[in-house]
Enzyme design. Sequence first.
Site, PDB file in Angstrom:
ATOM      1  N   HIS A  42     -18.681  -9.239  12.830  1.00 33.69           N
ATOM      2  CA  HIS A  42     -17.663 -10.108  12.255  1.00 33.69           C
ATOM      3  C   HIS A  42     -16.259  -9.519  12.385  1.00 33.69           C
ATOM      4  O   HIS A  42     -15.312 -10.217  12.697  1.00 33.69           O
ATOM      5  CB  HIS A  42     -18.013 -10.358  10.787  1.00 33.69           C
ATOM      6  CG  HIS A  42     -17.098 -11.320  10.101  1.00 33.69           C
ATOM      7  ND1 HIS A  42     -17.281 -12.682  10.152  1.00 33.69           N
ATOM      8  CD2 HIS A  42     -15.981 -11.116   9.361  1.00 33.69           C
ATOM      9  CE1 HIS A  42     -16.330 -13.270   9.465  1.00 33.69           C
ATOM     10  NE2 HIS A  42     -15.520 -12.353   8.970  1.00 33.69           N
ATOM     11  N   HIS A  88     -16.969 -19.877   7.767  1.00 38.93           N
ATOM     12  CA  HIS A  88     -17.642 -19.324   6.593  1.00 38.93           C
ATOM     13  C   HIS A  88     -19.048 -19.903   6.539  1.00 38.93           C
ATOM     14  O   HIS A  88     -19.485 -20.456   5.534  1.00 38.93           O
ATOM     15  CB  HIS A  88     -16.854 -19.611   5.312  1.00 38.93           C
ATOM     16  CG  HIS A  88     -16.527 -18.355   4.559  1.00 38.93           C
ATOM     17  ND1 HIS A  88     -16.482 -18.276   3.201  1.00 38.93           N
ATOM     18  CD2 HIS A  88     -16.267 -17.100   5.003  1.00 38.93           C
ATOM     19  CE1 HIS A  88     -16.185 -17.035   2.835  1.00 38.93           C
ATOM     20  NE2 HIS A  88     -16.047 -16.315   3.911  1.00 38.93           N
ATOM     21  N   ASN A  89     -19.748 -19.744   7.681  1.00 39.72           N
ATOM     22  CA  ASN A  89     -21.032 -20.409   7.867  1.00 39.72           C
ATOM     23  C   ASN A  89     -22.132 -19.840   6.989  1.00 39.72           C
ATOM     24  O   ASN A  89     -22.792 -20.563   6.253  1.00 39.72           O
ATOM     25  CB  ASN A  89     -21.458 -20.296   9.331  1.00 39.72           C
ATOM     26  CG  ASN A  89     -20.413 -20.869  10.277  1.00 39.72           C
ATOM     27  OD1 ASN A  89     -19.573 -21.665   9.869  1.00 39.72           O
ATOM     28  ND2 ASN A  89     -20.451 -20.462  11.533  1.00 39.72           N
ATOM     29  N   ARG A 109      -4.939 -16.911   2.897  1.00 41.05           N
ATOM     30  CA  ARG A 109      -4.302 -15.577   2.861  1.00 41.05           C
ATOM     31  C   ARG A 109      -3.881 -15.140   4.259  1.00 41.05           C
ATOM     32  O   ARG A 109      -2.852 -14.491   4.434  1.00 41.05           O
ATOM     33  CB  ARG A 109      -5.245 -14.564   2.213  1.00 41.05           C
ATOM     34  CG  ARG A 109      -5.406 -14.787   0.714  1.00 41.05           C
ATOM     35  CD  ARG A 109      -6.128 -13.628   0.032  1.00 41.05           C
ATOM     36  NE  ARG A 109      -7.513 -13.515   0.440  1.00 41.05           N
ATOM     37  CZ  ARG A 109      -8.516 -14.267  -0.028  1.00 41.05           C
ATOM     38  NH1 ARG A 109      -8.272 -15.205  -0.922  1.00 41.05           N
ATOM     39  NH2 ARG A 109      -9.749 -14.091   0.393  1.00 41.05           N
ATOM     40  N   ASP A 110      -4.694 -15.499   5.262  1.00 41.98           N
ATOM     41  CA  ASP A 110      -4.298 -15.154   6.636  1.00 41.98           C
ATOM     42  C   ASP A 110      -2.955 -15.771   6.994  1.00 41.98           C
ATOM     43  O   ASP A 110      -2.202 -15.226   7.793  1.00 41.98           O
ATOM     44  CB  ASP A 110      -5.351 -15.656   7.627  1.00 41.98           C
ATOM     45  CG  ASP A 110      -6.603 -14.784   7.622  1.00 41.98           C
ATOM     46  OD1 ASP A 110      -6.459 -13.565   7.477  1.00 41.98           O
ATOM     47  OD2 ASP A 110      -7.710 -15.333   7.755  1.00 41.98           O
ATOM     48  N   GLN A 237     -19.021 -14.187  -2.104  1.00 45.28           N
ATOM     49  CA  GLN A 237     -17.954 -13.962  -3.071  1.00 45.28           C
ATOM     50  C   GLN A 237     -17.735 -15.210  -3.924  1.00 45.28           C
ATOM     51  O   GLN A 237     -18.168 -16.294  -3.573  1.00 45.28           O
ATOM     52  CB  GLN A 237     -16.636 -13.618  -2.362  1.00 45.28           C
ATOM     53  CG  GLN A 237     -16.750 -12.603  -1.263  1.00 45.28           C
ATOM     54  CD  GLN A 237     -17.028 -13.240   0.087  1.00 45.28           C
ATOM     55  OE1 GLN A 237     -17.679 -14.270   0.184  1.00 45.28           O
ATOM     56  NE2 GLN A 237     -16.540 -12.601   1.129  1.00 45.28           N
ATOM     57  N   ASN A 499      -9.377 -21.259  18.289  1.00 50.01           N
ATOM     58  CA  ASN A 499     -10.781 -21.618  18.469  1.00 50.01           C
ATOM     59  C   ASN A 499     -11.677 -20.910  17.478  1.00 50.01           C
ATOM     60  O   ASN A 499     -11.364 -19.827  16.992  1.00 50.01           O
ATOM     61  CB  ASN A 499     -11.227 -21.314  19.908  1.00 50.01           C
ATOM     62  CG  ASN A 499     -11.133 -19.829  20.229  1.00 50.01           C
ATOM     63  OD1 ASN A 499     -11.602 -18.997  19.467  1.00 50.01           O
ATOM     64  ND2 ASN A 499     -10.534 -19.500  21.353  1.00 50.01           N
ATOM     65  N   GLY A 536      -8.255 -16.903  17.222  1.00 48.94           N
ATOM     66  CA  GLY A 536      -9.611 -17.415  17.184  1.00 48.94           C
ATOM     67  C   GLY A 536     -10.508 -16.580  16.312  1.00 48.94           C
ATOM     68  O   GLY A 536     -10.112 -15.579  15.713  1.00 48.94           O
ATOM     69  N   ASN A 537     -11.712 -17.057  16.250  1.00 46.28           N
ATOM     70  CA  ASN A 537     -12.702 -16.430  15.406  1.00 46.28           C
ATOM     71  C   ASN A 537     -14.026 -16.622  16.129  1.00 46.28           C
ATOM     72  O   ASN A 537     -14.253 -17.660  16.738  1.00 46.28           O
ATOM     73  CB  ASN A 537     -12.706 -17.148  14.046  1.00 46.28           C
ATOM     74  CG  ASN A 537     -13.828 -16.682  13.137  1.00 46.28           C
ATOM     75  OD1 ASN A 537     -14.759 -17.421  12.870  1.00 46.28           O
ATOM     76  ND2 ASN A 537     -13.752 -15.458  12.675  1.00 46.28           N
TER      77      ASN A 537
END
Lengths: 749, 230
Positions: A42, A88-89, A109-110, A237, A499, A536-537
């Site tokens: 991650h 946030h799968n 926050r990002d 969380q 993306n 992206g992520n």
Amino acid sequence: MEGEIHRALGLTDDEAVQIERLLGRQPNHLELAMYSVMWSEHCSYKSSRVHLKRLPTEGQRVLVGPGENAGVVDAGGGLAIALRIESHNHPSAIEPYQGAATGVGGILRDIFTMGARPIALMDPLRFGSPKDPRSRWIATGVISGISGYGNSVGVPTVGGEIVFDECYADNPLVNVLCCGVLPVDRLVLGRASGVGNLAVLLGSTTGRDGIGGVSVLASAGFSDDAGAEEAKRPNVQVGDPFEEKRLIEACLQLLDESLVIGIQDLGGAGLTCATSETASRGGVGMDVDVTAVPRREPGMEPWEVMTSESQERMLAIVTPEACDRVLDVCRSWEVRATVVGRVTESGRLRIVDGWDGKVLADVPAATLHEDAPVYNRAMARPAGLDARQADDPSRLPSPPDVGSDLLALLVDPSWVYRQYDHQLFLNTVVAPGGDAALLRLAGPGVPTPTPDDRRGLALSTDGNARWCSLDPRAGTALVVAESALNVACVGADPVALVNCLNFGNPEHPEVMWQLSEAIDGMADACRALGIPVIGGNVSLYNESRGVDIDPTPVVGTLGLVEHLRRRPPGLNLVDGSSIIMVGAVGSLAAAPSLAGSRWAVELNDHRGGRLPDLDFVLHARLLSLVADLVGDSSGLVDGVHDVSEGGLGLALAEMAVNSGVGFMVRGVVDHAALFGEEPSRVVFSVPDRSLAEVRRRVESAALGFVELGRGFGDRLFIEGLVDVNLAEAVDAWRSWLPAALGVELSTAD
Amino acid sequence: MTARIGVVLFPGSNCEHDVVEAVNALGGDAHIVWHDDRSLGTVDAVVLPGGFAHGDYLRPGALARFSPIMGAVEAFAAGGGPVVGICNGFQVLTEAHLLPGALQKNRGLTFLCTTVEVEVFSDRSVLTSGVEVGSRLRIPINHFEGSYICDQSTLDELRAEGRIILRYVDNPNGSLADIAGIANAAGNVVGLMPHPERAADALFGSTDGRILLGALLRSALAWSAVAAGS
């Protein structure tokens, strides 16, 4: 290596050996815990990094590209736009409400980390079949979580997607995009600098929630052991939107007053990530006093404090002189602020037990990032893919009742987006339900534009696993093309893209092949259309019971409108206006491909065939023509909708149910021409007075033009294929989603 | 004369900028008033904006009513000054007992953000003064707890005194007697669930909110003139 601790933390034996080599000694437990979170899939992108390099990331508007907390583009007029998407799968699969809520909190926050005021959220969501009670529980929980957190934190949710497919049964996809606006000169980066400067922890206390979120939860698949999955619940969380709201206001005030040198959010991997990232980006070191960190409960071990993913926390780097004012600003917003670290010149991240106490961990800060392993994992084209592509849905029999198939494809998502505040900040020109969201470019903290000087931004999120599972390269290119066309349909020019790459287990060679192909398809399309990828992520290990999800790259495209003077016509028909289709329209007569179409997959459970071709050059011309026609200040067109999922038939039907006006259309040869999802086509409603001018512009752009019929009456009429009552269509459209989810339709409808 | 409108910011409020922008676009002079202050300064009217004051924790409005500024708001209202609570502000006003009744969760138990039609049912308030009774306005709502409830005798009183100022044409949330907005007996304190500031510019849809905000600005100036004379 001592015992099996590293494996329990999610590190491989090789990785443990590498850590020992980097340190020149055996790491202690705290150090091992820090490496395990930072080197997780991650945080480190260790399986995808070699491929991500192939994406085009530069463009003349790009101020900040991938690698920072968010991408930033210059929007002109002294303003910039920050954009980011995340997944946030896995948390949402375990605890839907909190998983989705904290996904929203994290992405916000990002954005404000960059100095931007978050002004819009979008949520592309994918769930298993609504026939499965667990999928319904996940879907309704996720939607409530987004609503509960997003509304309360005070950032409008202006769009997204909702898709159901069995491949997401135990592994939903909850992607969250956030967009922020900032004066260009307020742009800040997450860097520490200046030896002797202080690291101030802002926001919530640190608890035991979310420990190992990135490593145990986000970087492993789900097993079929229900008890084991239930046991992961503490890794999810818990969000507190009120804390986040105050944190946003406090941080933006700190930035407005130029009180911070660098600022970084605490997301995945918590304090370890924030302290090591700010230090290594700034080429400095940091000492962190773990005893100074305000805690939610007694008895927490240093490794728990350093890896906790408690939400609503930020780390600000400030000079000693500014510190008092920083604490004052935070106090006025009732935000906790505590000095927990000092910038050093050592380049090392040291965790100490009190400033004069024992050194608990001592590692070169940069090794947590830069030395994370990079894997070029094995790739293999899936064995059955050739046979699947050869099995074309044109072999399916013609439907006995084309009209009822058309109704079966109509889905009104308003039950979802009515639960989201989509209007806050008075920016929303096109609300959810259109081709793309269109917002005024403004927000609290940036100057309010005068009505004559308004500019706009458009956002669209798009993904299509039906296309991408058949051909990840061509499918992803089609997704990018569609997303760009969506923003053009509200009058915007696509200028940047982020993306979210949702794929299965990277240890499966077929998944790595899909990922690599999808990245190439995205790179091809972005390069050809001139749309840089600014962030992206990557979300891997989306699998359950050993079966990977279908490849689901999701893109979020940002478009800009130079002069925002009128509301675009949107999905609209007008009684008496002509209905035309523009673009690659030759396919009306030639039998177009039904491969990967909603008609083939959802109504006939047929998942084979070859995807239609995409002509990038033609598509680029279409994008500028559409933006030009929609944005024309004289109102040349009175309705517009791109042809995408569900084909021409669904495009026409959606325009009808949205406007309450029926249509009469001729010249559609068969069900394939009606439901085929060929790219690069747009339907317009055009009043007679401007038909000649529209035709002239289409032809001078060397694009196809075909008259389909007229907006008319209260029937959906396509000669020889469809004759349906409009009221029946509206009813089918409105009722599908609430009925599928087993919820009541409110009387507000 | 320009009407000076104080818009109270509680921690967790989020519509304060929007109210300021809409009021200023109509020629008013709006500014933010901080929850922790004990004085309103010089204002001709007060707006409690929408949002989630104190996170709506415990109950919407339940904590905000104890904010230091609320003492000044109560005194201003007692003196006849115009006070309008929009959405969360309405909830604060009921919690502070400046308006009767309460707002409970919507029928259907979901948050609702959508544009509704409301009918002006009485012009005896600072927000509807001069507005034609029976006129219909398209204004967005945005709430989870917007279903108005009160006991029968209060409802009788509200009806008898013309204090139901706005009613939903098609009740979206189960509100008693389709109530979308009410006023106190004097008509100077008003609470409503719809957001007039969200219907103040054609670019975003409706402009019907201007009718209500315009009435508020006129009421503010009128009150200010009376207060100055007394």
